[in-house]
Design a protein around this motif. Sequence first.
Motif, PDB file in Angstrom:
ATOM      1  N   MET A  80       1.115  43.402 -54.282  1.00  0.00           N
ATOM      2  CA  MET A  80       0.133  44.284 -54.905  1.00  0.00           C
ATOM      3  C   MET A  80       0.728  45.628 -55.236  1.00  0.00           C
ATOM      4  SD  MET A  80      -2.899  43.768 -52.279  1.00  0.00           S
ATOM      5  CE  MET A  80      -1.971  43.256 -50.894  1.00  0.00           C
ATOM      6  N   GLU A  81       0.056  46.333 -56.120  1.00  0.00           N
ATOM      7  CA  GLU A  81       0.487  47.674 -56.476  1.00  0.00           C
ATOM      8  C   GLU A  81       0.331  48.593 -55.274  1.00  0.00           C
ATOM      9  OE1 GLU A  81      -1.908  49.474 -59.424  1.00  0.00           O
ATOM     10  OE2 GLU A  81      -0.717  51.285 -59.483  1.00  0.00           O
ATOM     11  N   ARG A  82      -0.877  48.553 -54.674  1.00  0.00           N
ATOM     12  CA  ARG A  82      -1.092  49.316 -53.454  1.00  0.00           C
ATOM     13  C   ARG A  82      -0.652  48.394 -52.329  1.00  0.00           C
ATOM     14  NH1 ARG A  82      -7.011  49.930 -51.550  1.00  0.00           N
ATOM     15  NH2 ARG A  82      -6.522  50.317 -49.393  1.00  0.00           N
ATOM     16  N   THR A  83       0.560  48.632 -51.811  1.00  0.00           N
ATOM     17  CA  THR A  83       1.061  47.700 -50.808  1.00  0.00           C
ATOM     18  C   THR A  83       0.241  47.831 -49.542  1.00  0.00           C
ATOM     19  OG1 THR A  83       2.702  49.371 -50.418  1.00  0.00           O
ATOM     20  CG2 THR A  83       3.445  47.369 -51.489  1.00  0.00           C
ATOM     21  N   SER A  84      -0.743  46.936 -49.424  1.00  0.00           N
ATOM     22  CA  SER A  84      -1.621  46.963 -48.274  1.00  0.00           C
ATOM     23  C   SER A  84      -1.080  46.015 -47.214  1.00  0.00           C
ATOM     24  CB  SER A  84      -3.008  46.515 -48.690  1.00  0.00           C
ATOM     25  OG  SER A  84      -3.416  47.263 -49.799  1.00  0.00           O
ATOM     26  N   LEU A  85      -0.762  46.570 -46.079  1.00  0.00           N
ATOM     27  CA  LEU A  85      -0.199  45.772 -44.995  1.00  0.00           C
ATOM     28  C   LEU A  85      -0.921  46.149 -43.710  1.00  0.00           C
ATOM     29  CD1 LEU A  85       3.393  46.786 -46.037  1.00  0.00           C
ATOM     30  CD2 LEU A  85       2.416  44.554 -46.488  1.00  0.00           C
ATOM     31  N   THR A 160       7.986  48.849 -58.533  1.00  0.00           N
ATOM     32  CA  THR A 160       8.845  50.013 -58.277  1.00  0.00           C
ATOM     33  C   THR A 160       8.085  51.328 -58.277  1.00  0.00           C
ATOM     34  OG1 THR A 160       9.351  50.237 -60.613  1.00  0.00           O
ATOM     35  CG2 THR A 160      10.857  48.908 -59.294  1.00  0.00           C
ATOM     36  N   VAL A 161       6.781  51.270 -58.352  1.00  0.00           N
ATOM     37  CA  VAL A 161       6.035  52.527 -58.460  1.00  0.00           C
ATOM     38  C   VAL A 161       6.117  53.308 -57.136  1.00  0.00           C
ATOM     39  CG1 VAL A 161       3.718  51.780 -57.733  1.00  0.00           C
ATOM     40  CG2 VAL A 161       3.957  53.490 -59.508  1.00  0.00           C
ATOM     41  N   GLY A 162       6.315  54.597 -57.256  1.00  0.00           N
ATOM     42  CA  GLY A 162       6.330  55.462 -56.083  1.00  0.00           C
ATOM     43  C   GLY A 162       7.596  55.422 -55.259  1.00  0.00           C
ATOM     44  N   LEU A 163       8.653  54.837 -55.801  1.00  0.00           N
ATOM     45  CA  LEU A 163       9.911  54.785 -55.050  1.00  0.00           C
ATOM     46  C   LEU A 163      10.863  55.870 -55.558  1.00  0.00           C
ATOM     47  CD1 LEU A 163      10.645  50.976 -54.926  1.00  0.00           C
ATOM     48  CD2 LEU A 163       9.596  52.410 -53.200  1.00  0.00           C
ATOM     49  N   ASP A 164      11.813  56.243 -54.703  1.00  0.00           N
ATOM     50  CA  ASP A 164      12.808  57.186 -55.205  1.00  0.00           C
ATOM     51  C   ASP A 164      13.837  56.430 -56.048  1.00  0.00           C
ATOM     52  OD1 ASP A 164      14.733  56.152 -53.364  1.00  0.00           O
ATOM     53  OD2 ASP A 164      13.774  57.360 -51.822  1.00  0.00           O
ATOM     54  N   PRO A 165      14.550  57.161 -56.908  1.00  0.00           N
ATOM     55  CA  PRO A 165      15.398  56.509 -57.918  1.00  0.00           C
ATOM     56  C   PRO A 165      16.372  55.475 -57.351  1.00  0.00           C
ATOM     57  CG  PRO A 165      15.309  58.860 -58.299  1.00  0.00           C
ATOM     58  CD  PRO A 165      14.575  58.611 -57.029  1.00  0.00           C
ATOM     59  N   GLU A 166      16.927  55.774 -56.190  1.00  0.00           N
ATOM     60  CA  GLU A 166      17.897  54.853 -55.595  1.00  0.00           C
ATOM     61  C   GLU A 166      17.223  53.520 -55.266  1.00  0.00           C
ATOM     62  OE1 GLU A 166      20.864  54.668 -51.775  1.00  0.00           O
ATOM     63  OE2 GLU A 166      19.547  56.393 -52.055  1.00  0.00           O
TER      64      GLU A 166
END
Lengths: 316, 250
Positions: A80-85, A160-166
């Motif tokens: 999911m986009e909102r990684t709900s765990l 990849t949304v909300g991740l840093d470039p690396e």
Amino acid sequence: MIEAEGICKQYGSIEAVKDVSFKVEKGEVVGLLGPNGAGKTTTMRILACFIPPTRGLATVGGLDVTRYSLQVRRKIGYSMERTSLYPEMRVTSFLRFAGELKGLGQSKLKQAVPEVIELCGLEKVGNRIINNLSKGYRQRLGLAQALIGQPEVLILDEPTVGLDPENVSEIRQLIKGLTGERTVILSSHILSEVSMICSKVIIMNSGRIVAVDTPAHLGMVLQDRLATDVQIEGPQETDIEELGKISGICRVNILERLSDNLFKYRLEFEKDTDIYPALNAMTFEKNWVLREIQPVKMTLEDIFLKVVSKKQEPNG
Amino acid sequence: MGFWPIFKREMKAFLVSPSTYLVLTIFLLLSGYFFYTDLIKFNWFNVLGKENLMTGLWQYYFNDLRFIMIFVLPLFTMRLFAEEKKLGTMELIKTYPVRDTEIIAGKYLACIAVFGVMLALTLTYVVLIGVIWNFLEIAPVMAGYLGIFLLGCALIACGLFVSSVTDNQVVAAIGTMGFFIFFWFLTWNEMIGSAELIAILKRVSLFDAVFDFFKGVINTRNIIFFLLVAFFFLFLTHRALGSRAVKGVK
């Protein structure tokens, strides 16, 4: 492998997805592209059997997602986009939980859990509680739970949304590495990302499919101009005109005056021209120093804005 | 089979949650207090030694247990679905190849198990009485416990249902308590309806159906009644969750 035929989804009076049809062949990596609220997530949720379409037929591997939901869900991995765990669980026990629910036996789990942990780079955090994980690791864990059990079809919503470039480039490499064996459908609102990973792009806007094409072709069609940000030390404010004289450059803007004689310009130029030799020559000739060159990546939003504003210009 | 992993995860979630222990402690304190006062009262009236333990002590105690359950059980059931909805993990488990019935069964039975443990801890009082009096008619007391357990099974199913229609745990808890208190009050006001109506209400009242058990009578009709109520609420839960095949439902 995946087929949508005229699917619609209505939430009350709002139609989130309107008459969407597309086809994804086995082994293809397809990107669903569009601004926020375009209906990407709803489309993916329908394919992942989370919500049924209001009208239309969606099939995965030839099976109707509403009628054979259980069989379809055995084939797919969904993130999911909102990684709900579950916040109170540990990484490995969560992956084991996901694997068990996907029907993996104990012996298979022993192999599958370390496999996805390695694949998604989660070795360092295997024993950590999910609540204490950083956003990047959560995103990876979201991907890992989708990958466990090696599903034939992967449905990845904004991986990849909300991740840093690396992290972004690592995740992209990871998805790219899956190409060939799995059928992947992923969503994104970044054109360059999709063009990097996907063999086909489906563009959606306000619930409809706007275009289906290869990324290379789309990039050409949609982007008639390229832009780059440069920092140049030396010129006076009036020298902006000099830069405009370089052939191919259509517009120069001063973005920022960083110090007395250090400016940040945005240069917009025609798609097929190479402005860099002339730019180099000019800075050399005038004794300027080129401090930074940063190509401006156009996001889909930019392009949409452009298209929309272009359409409105003649009237206004 | 998806039931087992869901059950295990739910049990672990109960075990690692501090609120479980808090609720458990409150339950034991309250039940202990009620047991103590019931015992004092029993001793007070038992000066002549003619009182019966079953009618003089245990029936009062079981009646009080019912009352505590109204406030304690919603605190266990509120989490079950509301939390998953809030976190978004509902989307996760609903896209795994697991049936809705397995999800419901896993959660329901985990909650029943926790309730069972909670109830088992109160058996201390039974053991205590057995030691003090040196004799104990164990069978009628166990019948009473069976009644309480079955009542709990029905109430937990109700709580599970309320939890499945909201994503707010507080709303789930208060809504469930509302249901319970309604069930409890159902037959209180004998003035409002005809005698026939009250007779019917008494038949369908959860809190009245346990009286036979408290008297030490195990009646299949009552057992089936509680199980039916539980199934009814589990069915409603399934309807509330299972929008997958129903087109046009969010």
